[in-house]
Design an enzyme around this catalytic site. Sequence first.
Site, short mmCIF file in Angstrom:
data_model
loop_
_atom_site.label_atom_id
_atom_site.label_comp_id
_atom_site.label_asym_id
_atom_site.label_seq_id
_atom_site.Cartn_x
_atom_site.Cartn_y
_atom_site.Cartn_z
N SER A 130 0.86 -1.17 0.00
CA SER A 130 0.00 0.00 0.00
C SER A 130 0.90 1.23 0.00
O SER A 130 2.06 1.15 0.42
CB SER A 130 -0.86 0.00 1.27
OG SER A 130 -1.52 1.25 1.45
N TYR A 143 -2.18 -0.69 10.57
CA TYR A 143 -2.18 -1.11 9.17
C TYR A 143 -0.87 -0.70 8.50
O TYR A 143 -0.22 -1.52 7.83
CB TYR A 143 -3.38 -0.51 8.43
CG TYR A 143 -3.41 -0.83 6.96
CD1 TYR A 143 -3.69 -2.10 6.51
CD2 TYR A 143 -3.15 0.16 6.01
CE1 TYR A 143 -3.72 -2.40 5.15
CE2 TYR A 143 -3.17 -0.12 4.66
CZ TYR A 143 -3.46 -1.40 4.23
OH TYR A 143 -3.49 -1.68 2.89
#
Length: 185
Positions: A130, A143
């Site tokens: 990501s 995350y």
Amino acid sequence: MQCIVITGASSGIGLAAVEAGLAAGYRVIATARQHGDLDHLQSLGAEAVQLDLAERESVAQAAEAIRLLSGGHIAALFNNAGYGLQVAMEDATWDSLSQQLESNVVGPVVFTNLLLDCLRPGSKLVFNSSVMGLFVVPFRGPYCMSKFALEAAADAYRLELAGLGIEVHIIEPGPIEARFRANAY
């Protein structure tokens, strides 16, 4: 027909990758956690295997099923599965952090290791990270932490597998239309 494996194929990038793989003529083995999603993947023409990356038995069983289905030859392994724990770091608990790291880092690494001998020279090993594996934003710390760790794991694979002819890639998408927010914890 070359076989590709795609984890986390129930929605978003994983499902799009399944559809693209099938359209390109690949034999696709796709994984998802929920049995209803497995039925949907099969209806598209993929072979579907249940996989929960936070469960050791599930990882081992899925890898063995994929090994058998693929005949031990995988052209590409796309580690896409994962989820986002979206809380302030101060609100993250031992269990929630452990679950985040098991699902997004430990599970994919162990899963990859179990299938590594199915990859040959020219095979591709792809990790879906990501943009949050490059920088941190507030209330996404757990995350981001998991994606930074996944980036390190992918880089280690790249260095360690360089002499075997296995290509290792990381993709770092930003926001996309998917059920990611709905699946976030």
